[in-house]
Write an enzyme that holds these catalytic residues in place. Sequence first.
Site, mmCIF file in Angstrom:
data_model
loop_
_atom_site.group_PDB
_atom_site.id
_atom_site.type_symbol
_atom_site.label_atom_id
_atom_site.label_comp_id
_atom_site.label_asym_id
_atom_site.label_seq_id
_atom_site.Cartn_x
_atom_site.Cartn_y
_atom_site.Cartn_z
ATOM 1 N N SER A 1 0.835 -1.182 0.000
ATOM 2 C CA SER A 1 0.000 0.000 0.000
ATOM 3 C C SER A 1 0.883 1.249 0.000
ATOM 4 O O SER A 1 1.709 1.410 -0.893
ATOM 5 C CB SER A 1 -0.943 -0.046 1.203
ATOM 6 O OG SER A 1 -1.991 0.853 1.058
ATOM 7 N N HIS B 1 -7.983 -4.997 -0.866
ATOM 8 C CA HIS B 1 -6.691 -4.381 -0.535
ATOM 9 C C HIS B 1 -5.999 -5.246 0.519
ATOM 10 O O HIS B 1 -5.754 -4.826 1.649
ATOM 11 C CB HIS B 1 -6.938 -2.967 -0.023
ATOM 12 C CG HIS B 1 -5.694 -2.131 0.041
ATOM 13 N ND1 HIS B 1 -4.910 -1.865 -1.055
ATOM 14 C CD2 HIS B 1 -5.101 -1.484 1.070
ATOM 15 C CE1 HIS B 1 -3.900 -1.086 -0.705
ATOM 16 N NE2 HIS B 1 -3.985 -0.864 0.587
#
Length: 718
Positions: free
Chosen positions: A577, A692
């Site tokens: 991320s 994610h």
Amino acid sequence: MFTPSSRFFYLPAALACLIAAHPATGWSQIAAVSSATSSVSEQPDKYVWLEDVNGARSLDWVKAENERSAKVLEADPRFATFQADALKVLESPDRLAMPDFREGTVYNTWQDAEHIRGILRRTTLSDYLTAKPHWQTVIDYDALAKSDNEKWVAKGLNCLYPGDGLCLVALSAGGEDAVTDREFDLKTGKFIEGGFVLPKSKQFVSWADKDTLLIARNWGTGSMTTSGYPFVVKMWKRGEPLDQAKEVFRGKESDTLVAAGDLHDAQGHHSPFLLRKVSFFSNEYYLLTPEGPKQLGLPSKADLDGLLDGQIIATINEDWKPEGSTTTFAQGSVLSFDLESAAKDPIHLKPVVVFAPTPQEFAQDVSITRNHLLLTTLENVQGRVYEYTLSKDGAWTSKKLPVPDNQTVGVVTTNTSDDKFFLTLTGFLTPSSLELGDGKGDLKIVKTLPAQFDASTDMVEQLEATSKDGTKVPYFVVHRKGMAYDGSNPTLMTAYGGFQVSETPRYSGVTGKLWLEHGGVYVLANIRGGGEFGPAWHEAGLKTHRQRIYDDFAAVGQDLIARKITSSRRLGIEGGSNGGLLMGVEFNQHPDMWNAVVIQVPLLDMLGFEHIAAGASWVGEYGSVSVPEERAFLASISPYNNLKPDVTYPEPLIFTTTKDDRVGPVHARKFAAKMEEYHKPFFYDELIEGGHAAGANLKEDARTFAEMFTYLSRKLVD
């Protein structure tokens, strides 16, 4: 990061943004502007076509890259063993069943070999404390997925307070942040026929009462921000069509988002409120009163933490002098002020200090029981926890709870029907444990995870590197006792460095089994951009100051080499991320320092991030290409835009998921495609599901872990 407690304010994982720091390690289960020229930003982007996330051409490219990489990594004899070992750890029946208090009952969401998508189950507290609790299944997500013919991923419960009887069950298709909400009765264990149902959207919902919801969602054209989140809140009454819900608040399209929440305590005080995130770090809070919304006179960098005995608890992330006051409250303080008084006069607040930071100790998280406030802090990255009580004269008294050094301490869940709570304690080499607190200052270890790897020959050190500007940067090193300081040790280094997220020691059976047991060294760097040393540590790396973060990380790498713990040949780095952006920058700026780079669910196109997925929401962290100075800096560090055909890079492993609707797979795809154009070697893996994260279930997680540690072994051990 805005991570409100689900105790009083439900927001799904979308708002956690980039908090999934290390989806594939298991540890976290998480300067001067260079003289960039405008020519970097003016170069045509050949790979815009890969931004069509589900387009046939894009998916054909993904399939080909996946197959090419899998053919190599999965053929390695270590892969199958790593995958089996990882799955054994992840599906172990002996792992801790993390509790979730709901009015005295203990709930738990559990996945294993028989429950791939998981079950929600419950038991009594006394039964939970036994060695083998007798669980009652409440929701079977596998059965629900089968009946709905949808690959559901559980995203939590949002329940009416008090009583926790009526809940909205959040269901994600494949792990996306967008969810479908369905009303469920915890007491009967059934979805309510004709109950509230909110179709798929990125949405934030709060119960106003048993028959009323406050909802921010995609209401159609003109209701979503440029970041892809809602900015219109409506009130929906039971029995009304959803399209008849009445608007109660409207932000702006330029906002990050708008959401509704609810403040309540065990003493009966209650107030719905509205949050308008003007930017990621700038908030406006409104009490929703019969006269309409009333904005609280808090500073823009403030977070509401909850309500206790009629006192609103807030943490301020900037120095603040309240309207009409002569007192300035320090950045990083936890404060309280009276709800009733604030409803009458929301501007002239009269805060009382709960906690004030010191040069060494900084607040982390606030939780609330029936009568107490629990505060976790970090003191030189050492976990601490305090129990605060409000006296009759309005002052706060504190009691420090006895927790050991060199472990991370966190509040798992609290009970508002009494003062019981669970803490978790964890360390790199110390299996996680659960402690039960009773509100009287006593703690009792009630469950401990059995060791998942052999740590008998390992040790942990906390060392310090000096960054380019002289700043001291602490880092942890996990290694074998008697390790040879000859530069030969395979070393994996990670960090996050953003959004005021603190990275602390955590136990990972997967990393221990697949890396430490094989002689690997593990390093966690507490670089700037995080929250380990308060808001100022984060702000030091904002926007055009971000090079400090990258210099900090490089300094730790250089320190490891200087100490001969490892060498460039044996040093690998990993991050996801925002940490994936960190990896991409280090890949570009110091290609000779690392021999392995794992880039997971990353941001990499920093000149285009604002139009990709939820990228516009992070302008407060990274800056904007619309501001010339910030654009120049972003051009100078953007991993995608700074790849060069004449540079020798290490061969990276790039990982993402198609269902990631937060950062999106676009960054990883375009970066890999440009590597391919320049004839640079790389491995690529894009899962379909997972959102994610490392995968949508434990089996996918195990495969991702096996792939990563196979890659690291090939690069750093062989």
